[in-house]
Design an enzyme around this catalytic site. Structure first.
Site, PDB file in Angstrom:
ATOM      1  N   GLY A  19       0.792  -1.221   0.000  1.00  0.00           N
ATOM      2  CA  GLY A  19       0.000   0.000   0.000  1.00  0.00           C
ATOM      3  C   GLY A  19       0.821   1.267   0.000  1.00  0.00           C
ATOM      4  O   GLY A  19       0.482   2.232   0.679  1.00  0.00           O
ATOM      5  N   LEU A  25      -5.851   4.215  -5.695  1.00  0.00           N
ATOM      6  CA  LEU A  25      -6.917   3.686  -4.847  1.00  0.00           C
ATOM      7  C   LEU A  25      -6.827   2.179  -4.660  1.00  0.00           C
ATOM      8  O   LEU A  25      -7.069   1.668  -3.563  1.00  0.00           O
ATOM      9  CB  LEU A  25      -8.281   4.061  -5.436  1.00  0.00           C
ATOM     10  CG  LEU A  25      -8.551   5.562  -5.607  1.00  0.00           C
ATOM     11  CD1 LEU A  25      -9.975   5.787  -6.095  1.00  0.00           C
ATOM     12  CD2 LEU A  25      -8.303   6.315  -4.306  1.00  0.00           C
ATOM     13  N   GLU A 162       7.230  10.733 -14.262  1.00  0.00           N
ATOM     14  CA  GLU A 162       6.753   9.360 -14.107  1.00  0.00           C
ATOM     15  C   GLU A 162       6.610   8.649 -15.446  1.00  0.00           C
ATOM     16  O   GLU A 162       5.880   7.668 -15.574  1.00  0.00           O
ATOM     17  CB  GLU A 162       5.447   9.350 -13.310  1.00  0.00           C
ATOM     18  CG  GLU A 162       5.595  10.044 -11.963  1.00  0.00           C
ATOM     19  CD  GLU A 162       5.294   9.165 -10.756  1.00  0.00           C
ATOM     20  OE1 GLU A 162       4.579   8.176 -10.905  1.00  0.00           O
ATOM     21  OE2 GLU A 162       5.791   9.496  -9.656  1.00  0.00           O
ATOM     22  N   HIS A 230      -2.029   8.722 -12.794  1.00  0.00           N
ATOM     23  CA  HIS A 230      -1.327   8.951 -14.055  1.00  0.00           C
ATOM     24  C   HIS A 230      -2.355   9.224 -15.144  1.00  0.00           C
ATOM     25  O   HIS A 230      -3.494   8.726 -15.088  1.00  0.00           O
ATOM     26  CB  HIS A 230      -0.489   7.729 -14.462  1.00  0.00           C
ATOM     27  CG  HIS A 230       0.679   7.468 -13.575  1.00  0.00           C
ATOM     28  ND1 HIS A 230       1.018   6.201 -13.140  1.00  0.00           N
ATOM     29  CD2 HIS A 230       1.595   8.297 -13.034  1.00  0.00           C
ATOM     30  CE1 HIS A 230       2.091   6.272 -12.367  1.00  0.00           C
ATOM     31  NE2 HIS A 230       2.453   7.531 -12.289  1.00  0.00           N
ATOM     32  N   ASN A 341      -2.873  -3.922  -7.304  1.00  0.00           N
ATOM     33  CA  ASN A 341      -1.906  -2.905  -6.886  1.00  0.00           C
ATOM     34  C   ASN A 341      -2.013  -1.650  -7.740  1.00  0.00           C
ATOM     35  O   ASN A 341      -1.163  -0.767  -7.668  1.00  0.00           O
ATOM     36  CB  ASN A 341      -0.479  -3.469  -6.949  1.00  0.00           C
ATOM     37  CG  ASN A 341       0.205  -3.452  -5.599  1.00  0.00           C
ATOM     38  OD1 ASN A 341      -0.227  -2.771  -4.678  1.00  0.00           O
ATOM     39  ND2 ASN A 341       1.296  -4.201  -5.478  1.00  0.00           N
ATOM     40  N   CYS A 347      -0.179  -0.184 -17.981  1.00  0.00           N
ATOM     41  CA  CYS A 347       0.870   0.080 -16.981  1.00  0.00           C
ATOM     42  C   CYS A 347       2.059  -0.844 -17.171  1.00  0.00           C
ATOM     43  O   CYS A 347       3.199  -0.480 -16.886  1.00  0.00           O
ATOM     44  CB  CYS A 347       0.316  -0.105 -15.567  1.00  0.00           C
ATOM     45  SG  CYS A 347      -0.714   1.259 -14.987  1.00  0.00           S
TER      46      CYS A 347
END
Length: 415
Positions: A19, A25, A162, A230, A341, A347
């Protein structure tokens, strides 16, 4: 021949639910659950196999060395003495999300004709801030051909970068010159912005992008506050198609007008809030799908199972398919471990437009090589990791050993 290659991160043997990602979220919601690293890695490999079956070029990046003892050493501690927070950060497997590995500008867009790659510094989140050294080492190895690639060091802190999760490219075809869209953020409610405008501008300069083919636009504060940490959680682009949620951008009309002016053939597929709420879009990772072009033409969406399980999303997608738009196929992948996750299909991959012959072949996947990796994963990846396990030296050793088995199998022991 220039083609789009999707480089996926192989899920590492330390995959866990600590976490650590503020504003993500799913990561927060699943904190403390028992993870299944073996299943996570096999699910990711199955998605790579699906991409190969669709006729797409597929590459991969290796898990990074975990626990990161060198990073802890720079902070004057080690795994046995570190606080739980630092121990969790040192064991993070988040480099699996290759969309955050780097930003990539194909040679068709750059002033010198080279494909430029800049690893993301990921400074906003401690558990990700130490990834860039391992990422840079892999980029320098995979893209060592200096006649085709230029690999940069990251943008310096404190300017948060990022990577490709906040970067989109629109063009008539992958090998043709395109528009590069950098999406930066500001504060979104209680959540921090991870992509700074200064970092996006710096990457554009490093990549020698002409100003007239570079766009900087702001992500909406509503999207960040809703959990879109993102841009790729609320928008994705492929060739001449922008697939986006109505609430993705702070100045959507201004962005759309600029895109239409600079790329008249652009197709903007906007999903209205009235059909799919921002909450449903984020929970389902509708826009974190991979939007890809099949070799024979036509586009396909590779979606997580959660998109099919969300009625508003799946109903809208069926309406989309019934029309005569550019997206003609839907493919659903089981990525439950990654999704828990906060990471969907997009991603897990970094898009690189290049000639595969110029890439180190050890970083290119095939069906046989995926089978080889699956064998290593089934034999050496932990089946489960509970939160308390992260304090066990036995797990630290097992994780490091499993990674070395994979590197040996692929001839990448120098990593």
């Amino acid at each position: 021949m220039l083609t789009e290659i999707n480089f996926d991160g192989i899920v590492g043997p330390s995959h866990n639910y600590a976490g650590l990602s503020v504003g993500n979220l799913a990561s927060t919601r699943n904190f403390g659950r028992t993870s299944r690293p073996r299943d996570a890695a096999l699910q990711g490999l199955a998605k790579m196999r699906l991409c190969l079956d669709l006729g797409l070029a597929q590459g991969w990046f290796m898990p990074q060395d975990r626990p990161n003892q060198a990073w802890l050493g720079r902070m004057g501690t080690d795994m046995s003495l570190a606080t739980a927070e630092l121990r969790y950060a040192a064991m993070s497997a988040s480099s699996m999300w290759a969309a955050n590995a780097a930003t990539v500008s194909p040679g068709a867009d750059t002033a010198d004709g080279l494909c430029h790659l800049t690893p993301a510094n990921l400074v906003t989140m401690p558990h990700r801030s130490h990834e860039w050294t391992g990422t840079l080492a892999q980029l320098r190895l995979a893209f060592a051909n200096s006649a085709s690639f230029a690999v940069h060091e990251p943008v310096p802190a404190p300017f948060g970068d990022e990577g490709a999760a906040n970067h989109m490219r629109l063009c008539s075809a992958h090998g043709q010159p395109g528009l590069e869209v950098f999406v930066y953020g500001l504060q979104g409610g209680s959540f921090p912005a991870r992509q700074h405008r200064q970092a996006s501008a710096a990457v554009a300069r490093l990549h020698r992008l002409p100003a007239e083919r570079t766009i900087l636009t702001q992500q909406s504060e509503e999207a960040i506050a809703a959990g879109a940490f993102h841009n790729d959680v609320v928008a994705v682009a492929n060739e001449n198609v922008l697939f986006t949620h109505e609430q993705a951008f702070a100045d959507r009309e201004g962005l759309y007008a600029e895109l239409r002016e600079k790329l008249p053939q652009v197709v903007i597929l906007e999903v209205p809030t009235s059909a799919v709420s921002l909450a449903d879009a984020i929970a389902s990772y509708l826009f974190n799908a991979q939007l890809v072009t099949r070799p024979g033409g036509g586009m396909a969406l590779i979606l997580p199972g959660e998109a099919k399980a969300t009625p508003s999303v799946w109903n809208w997608l069926q309406t989309l398919l019934s029309g005569n738009g550019p997206i003609r196929e839907l493919h659903v992948a089981d990525l439950r471990e990654s999704m828990a996750n906060g990471g969907g299909p997009a991603c897990l991959r970094l898009r690189v437009v290049a000639d595969p012959a110029t890439v180190d072949p050890r970083f290119l996947a095939s069906a046989d090589r995926i089978t080889r990796v699956e064998e290593v994963v089934r034999k050496h990846w932990p089946e489960e990791i509970a939160p308390d396990d992260l304090a066990r030296p036995g797990l630290w050793n097992a994780v490091a050993s499993a990674r070395m088995r994979l590197l040996d199998a692929l001839g990448l022991a120098e990593l």
